[in-house]
Design a protein around this motif. Structure first.
Motif, PDB file in Angstrom:
ATOM      1  N   LEU A  14       0.837  -1.207   0.000  1.00 61.06           N
ATOM      2  CA  LEU A  14       0.000   0.000   0.000  1.00 61.06           C
ATOM      3  C   LEU A  14       0.871   1.257   0.000  1.00 61.06           C
ATOM      4  CD1 LEU A  14      -2.964  -0.642   2.451  1.00 61.06           C
ATOM      5  CD2 LEU A  14      -3.119   0.138   0.110  1.00 61.06           C
ATOM      6  N   ILE A  15       1.919   1.253   0.809  1.00 56.20           N
ATOM      7  CA  ILE A  15       2.808   2.420   0.895  1.00 56.20           C
ATOM      8  C   ILE A  15       3.471   2.677  -0.453  1.00 56.20           C
ATOM      9  CG2 ILE A  15       4.959   3.268   1.912  1.00 56.20           C
ATOM     10  CD1 ILE A  15       4.088   1.793   4.497  1.00 56.20           C
ATOM     11  N   PHE A  16       3.937   1.605  -1.093  1.00 53.34           N
ATOM     12  CA  PHE A  16       4.618   1.797  -2.377  1.00 53.34           C
ATOM     13  C   PHE A  16       3.653   2.216  -3.479  1.00 53.34           C
ATOM     14  CE2 PHE A  16       8.930   1.193  -1.712  1.00 53.34           C
ATOM     15  CZ  PHE A  16       9.136   0.190  -0.779  1.00 53.34           C
ATOM     16  N   ILE A  17       2.449   1.679  -3.469  1.00 50.04           N
ATOM     17  CA  ILE A  17       1.454   2.100  -4.451  1.00 50.04           C
ATOM     18  C   ILE A  17       1.134   3.581  -4.247  1.00 50.04           C
ATOM     19  CG2 ILE A  17      -0.962   1.846  -5.151  1.00 50.04           C
ATOM     20  CD1 ILE A  17      -0.678  -1.126  -4.555  1.00 50.04           C
ATOM     21  N   ASN A  18       1.007   3.976  -3.000  1.00 52.03           N
ATOM     22  CA  ASN A  18       0.733   5.367  -2.667  1.00 52.03           C
ATOM     23  C   ASN A  18       1.854   6.281  -3.165  1.00 52.03           C
ATOM     24  OD1 ASN A  18      -0.689   7.435  -1.565  1.00 52.03           O
ATOM     25  ND2 ASN A  18      -0.192   6.955   0.544  1.00 52.03           N
ATOM     26  N   THR A  19       3.092   5.838  -2.978  1.00 46.97           N
ATOM     27  CA  THR A  19       4.249   6.635  -3.408  1.00 46.97           C
ATOM     28  C   THR A  19       4.277   6.770  -4.926  1.00 46.97           C
ATOM     29  OG1 THR A  19       5.456   5.666  -1.562  1.00 46.97           O
ATOM     30  CG2 THR A  19       6.739   6.865  -3.191  1.00 46.97           C
ATOM     31  N   MET A  20       3.980   5.665  -5.600  1.00 43.48           N
ATOM     32  CA  MET A  20       4.040   5.677  -7.059  1.00 43.48           C
ATOM     33  C   MET A  20       2.917   6.493  -7.670  1.00 43.48           C
ATOM     34  SD  MET A  20       5.041   1.802  -8.014  1.00 43.48           S
ATOM     35  CE  MET A  20       6.591   1.115  -7.551  1.00 43.48           C
ATOM     36  N   ASN A  21       1.748   6.449  -7.071  1.00 42.67           N
ATOM     37  CA  ASN A  21       0.633   7.218  -7.616  1.00 42.67           C
ATOM     38  C   ASN A  21       0.831   8.705  -7.386  1.00 42.67           C
ATOM     39  OD1 ASN A  21      -0.754   5.060  -8.604  1.00 42.67           O
ATOM     40  ND2 ASN A  21      -1.983   4.752  -6.784  1.00 42.67           N
ATOM     41  N   ASN A  22       1.455   9.069  -6.237  1.00 38.29           N
ATOM     42  CA  ASN A  22       1.794  10.458  -5.945  1.00 38.29           C
ATOM     43  C   ASN A  22       0.563  11.346  -5.954  1.00 38.29           C
ATOM     44  OD1 ASN A  22       3.583  12.420  -5.243  1.00 38.29           O
ATOM     45  ND2 ASN A  22       4.155  12.946  -7.326  1.00 38.29           N
ATOM     46  N   GLN A  23      -0.474  10.864  -5.252  1.00 34.16           N
ATOM     47  CA  GLN A  23      -1.701  11.652  -5.198  1.00 34.16           C
ATOM     48  C   GLN A  23      -1.724  12.373  -3.857  1.00 34.16           C
ATOM     49  OE1 GLN A  23      -4.782   8.794  -5.806  1.00 34.16           O
ATOM     50  NE2 GLN A  23      -4.311   8.526  -7.962  1.00 34.16           N
ATOM     51  N   ASN A  24      -1.263  13.634  -3.845  1.00 34.61           N
ATOM     52  CA  ASN A  24      -1.073  14.343  -2.584  1.00 34.61           C
ATOM     53  C   ASN A  24      -2.374  14.659  -1.864  1.00 34.61           C
ATOM     54  OD1 ASN A  24       1.728  14.423  -2.819  1.00 34.61           O
ATOM     55  ND2 ASN A  24       1.585  16.096  -4.280  1.00 34.61           N
ATOM     56  N   LYS A  25      -3.455  14.856  -2.614  1.00 34.18           N
ATOM     57  CA  LYS A  25      -4.702  15.269  -1.984  1.00 34.18           C
ATOM     58  C   LYS A  25      -5.281  14.177  -1.106  1.00 34.18           C
ATOM     59  CE  LYS A  25      -6.035  18.502  -5.559  1.00 34.18           C
ATOM     60  NZ  LYS A  25      -6.965  18.819  -6.628  1.00 34.18           N
ATOM     61  N   THR A  26      -5.103  12.922  -1.530  1.00 35.02           N
ATOM     62  CA  THR A  26      -5.730  11.832  -0.788  1.00 35.02           C
ATOM     63  C   THR A  26      -4.764  11.130   0.149  1.00 35.02           C
ATOM     64  OG1 THR A  26      -5.250  10.357  -2.603  1.00 35.02           O
ATOM     65  CG2 THR A  26      -7.423  11.370  -2.569  1.00 35.02           C
ATOM     66  N   VAL A  27      -3.580  11.702   0.368  1.00 36.40           N
ATOM     67  CA  VAL A  27      -2.589  11.054   1.228  1.00 36.40           C
ATOM     68  C   VAL A  27      -3.114  10.919   2.657  1.00 36.40           C
ATOM     69  CG1 VAL A  27      -0.396  11.458   2.380  1.00 36.40           C
ATOM     70  CG2 VAL A  27      -0.516  11.560  -0.075  1.00 36.40           C
ATOM     71  N   ALA A  28      -3.769  11.962   3.183  1.00 31.44           N
ATOM     72  CA  ALA A  28      -4.229  11.943   4.574  1.00 31.44           C
ATOM     73  C   ALA A  28      -5.204  10.799   4.811  1.00 31.44           C
ATOM     74  CB  ALA A  28      -4.864  13.276   4.920  1.00 31.44           C
ATOM     75  N   LYS A  29      -6.132  10.573   3.869  1.00 33.25           N
ATOM     76  CA  LYS A  29      -7.112   9.495   4.034  1.00 33.25           C
ATOM     77  C   LYS A  29      -6.418   8.150   4.070  1.00 33.25           C
ATOM     78  CE  LYS A  29     -11.526  10.846   2.111  1.00 33.25           C
ATOM     79  NZ  LYS A  29     -12.415  10.750   0.995  1.00 33.25           N
ATOM     80  N   ARG A  30      -5.476   7.910   3.156  1.00 38.53           N
ATOM     81  CA  ARG A  30      -4.829   6.605   3.071  1.00 38.53           C
ATOM     82  C   ARG A  30      -3.964   6.351   4.287  1.00 38.53           C
ATOM     83  NH1 ARG A  30      -3.519   7.168  -3.282  1.00 38.53           N
ATOM     84  NH2 ARG A  30      -5.582   6.684  -4.002  1.00 38.53           N
ATOM     85  N   LYS A  31      -3.312   7.382   4.813  1.00 41.78           N
ATOM     86  CA  LYS A  31      -2.486   7.181   6.010  1.00 41.78           C
ATOM     87  C   LYS A  31      -3.365   6.712   7.152  1.00 41.78           C
ATOM     88  CE  LYS A  31       1.549  10.092   5.491  1.00 41.78           C
ATOM     89  NZ  LYS A  31       2.210  11.333   5.856  1.00 41.78           N
ATOM     90  N   ASN A  32      -4.569   7.288   7.291  1.00 44.01           N
ATOM     91  CA  ASN A  32      -5.460   6.863   8.361  1.00 44.01           C
ATOM     92  C   ASN A  32      -5.874   5.418   8.168  1.00 44.01           C
ATOM     93  OD1 ASN A  32      -5.494   9.194   9.829  1.00 44.01           O
ATOM     94  ND2 ASN A  32      -7.201  10.084   8.696  1.00 44.01           N
ATOM     95  N   THR A  33      -6.093   5.022   6.901  1.00 44.00           N
ATOM     96  CA  THR A  33      -6.488   3.640   6.634  1.00 44.00           C
ATOM     97  C   THR A  33      -5.375   2.684   7.049  1.00 44.00           C
ATOM     98  OG1 THR A  33      -7.627   4.481   4.688  1.00 44.00           O
ATOM     99  CG2 THR A  33      -7.395   2.109   4.866  1.00 44.00           C
ATOM    100  N   ILE A  34      -4.155   3.023   6.666  1.00 44.96           N
ATOM    101  CA  ILE A  34      -3.026   2.164   7.024  1.00 44.96           C
ATOM    102  C   ILE A  34      -2.874   2.104   8.536  1.00 44.96           C
ATOM    103  CG2 ILE A  34      -0.509   1.966   6.899  1.00 44.96           C
ATOM    104  CD1 ILE A  34      -0.759   3.270   4.086  1.00 44.96           C
ATOM    105  N   ARG A  35      -3.076   3.235   9.190  1.00 46.04           N
ATOM    106  CA  ARG A  35      -2.934   3.267  10.647  1.00 46.04           C
ATOM    107  C   ARG A  35      -3.985   2.370  11.306  1.00 46.04           C
ATOM    108  NH1 ARG A  35      -2.871   9.265  12.309  1.00 46.04           N
ATOM    109  NH2 ARG A  35      -1.172   9.326  10.829  1.00 46.04           N
ATOM    110  N   ILE A  36      -5.215   2.444  10.803  1.00 40.44           N
ATOM    111  CA  ILE A  36      -6.288   1.642  11.385  1.00 40.44           C
ATOM    112  C   ILE A  36      -5.997   0.162  11.193  1.00 40.44           C
ATOM    113  CG2 ILE A  36      -8.731   1.014  11.127  1.00 40.44           C
ATOM    114  CD1 ILE A  36      -9.193   4.016  10.436  1.00 40.44           C
TER     115      ILE A  36
END
Lengths: 174, 107
Positions: free
Chosen positions: A71-93
């Motif tokens: 998930l972290i690497f997909i997030n890095t590769m997509n480089n979608q800054n607007k939705t970073v906060a939502k995904r970080k919360n998902t990973i944290r949960i």
């Protein structure tokens, strides 16, 4: 008790299969990874139902960490800054839930070693395998295989780290 | 109804077969490399269920299947790590994570 065990098995098996199919068919890679995570968590619970509690805990911990890394690497590769906060919360949960599950299983394993051994004679629930039996098999009978697998794993992790830390030499010189 | 609720070895084997087939189809039909990795992980989980089921329901030596399954988990994790490294390096050059864009070795 037998009915509860059977219904639980059907629920977990159906969930694992459905989410595995969703993981393959859905277009969004993030949704695919999360669906696969749920499917693999259910298979970990199935391992516990078969009596291998240690393996179930290992499966849950390893698969959670692997999917989190993906998930972290997909997030890095997509480089979608607007939705970073939502995904970080998902990973944290997900990380918190998996840590809680692992803690519960560890407590159950320690508790079970004490006075629940008398229930191991119930036929519909297989007798559970504890950490002591695993350790005896791994370190006494299968020691060489375990050492080889561990060394290969360590080499892969080190290589992975080196590859990620590698910098562009031309860029540094400029 | 009570016969269906008695969980036998065949129930677990059915789950293992479905997971294995799902993973296999995912590997064959997926173009995204991350999805191929995920499909491999699902396939291995089916294989591990198979080993553990036969170990739990079958022989007197119950621990052997579990040890084998533990090694499979270790090697699967190893394979996923190497796969991610390869995908990252391919992504650095190609800027894509699809198998359609990697065709230099085609004859």
């Amino acid at each position: 008790m037998e009915t509860v065990y059977s219904i639980s098995f059907f629920v977990m098996a159906t969930t694992a299969i459905i989410f595995a199919i969703v993981a393959i068919t859905v277009k969004n890679v993030m949704h695919s990874v999360l669906s696969a995570l749920i499917s693999l968590l259910m298979t970990g619970l199935l391992f516990i139902f078969l009596g291998f509690t240690y393996l179930g805990a290992v499966q849950i911990a390893v698969c959670t960490s692997v999917m989190t890394v993906i998930l972290i690497f997909i997030n890095t590769m997509n480089n979608q800054n607007k939705t970073v906060a939502k995904r970080k919360n998902t990973i944290r949960i997900i990380s918190i839930c998996s840590a809680i599950l692992l803690a519960i299983f560890s407590v159950y394993e320690i508790y079970k070693c004490g006075f629940l051994n008398e229930f191991s004679e119930i036929s519909y629930i297989p007798s559970s395998i504890g950490i002591k039996e695993f350790a005896e098999q791994i370190f006494i009978n299968e020691g060489a295989s375990f050492v080889f697998a561990s060394l290969a794993f360590l080499a892969a992790i080190l290589g992975f780290g080196v590859m990620l830390a590698e910098k562009d030499v031309k860029g540094d010189r400029e | 109804m009570t016969e269906i609720l008695n969980i036998s070895i065949y129930h677990y084997l059915f789950v293992a077969i479905i997971l294995f087939a799902t993973g296999l189809l995912g590997i064959i039909f997926s173009k995204n490399m991350f999805k191929i990795l995920i499909a491999t992980e699902i396939m291995f989980s089916g294989i591990i269920i198979n080993f553990i089921t036969f170990s739990s329901y079958g022989s007197s030596d119950i621990i052997k299947g579990g040890i084998f399954a533990l090694f499979i988990i270790i090697l699967t994790t190893l394979q996923i790590g190497i796969g991610i490294t390869l995908i990252i390096n391919i992504f650095k050059f190609k800027k894509y994570a699809d198998t359609d864009n990697i065709g230099e070795l085609k004859g």
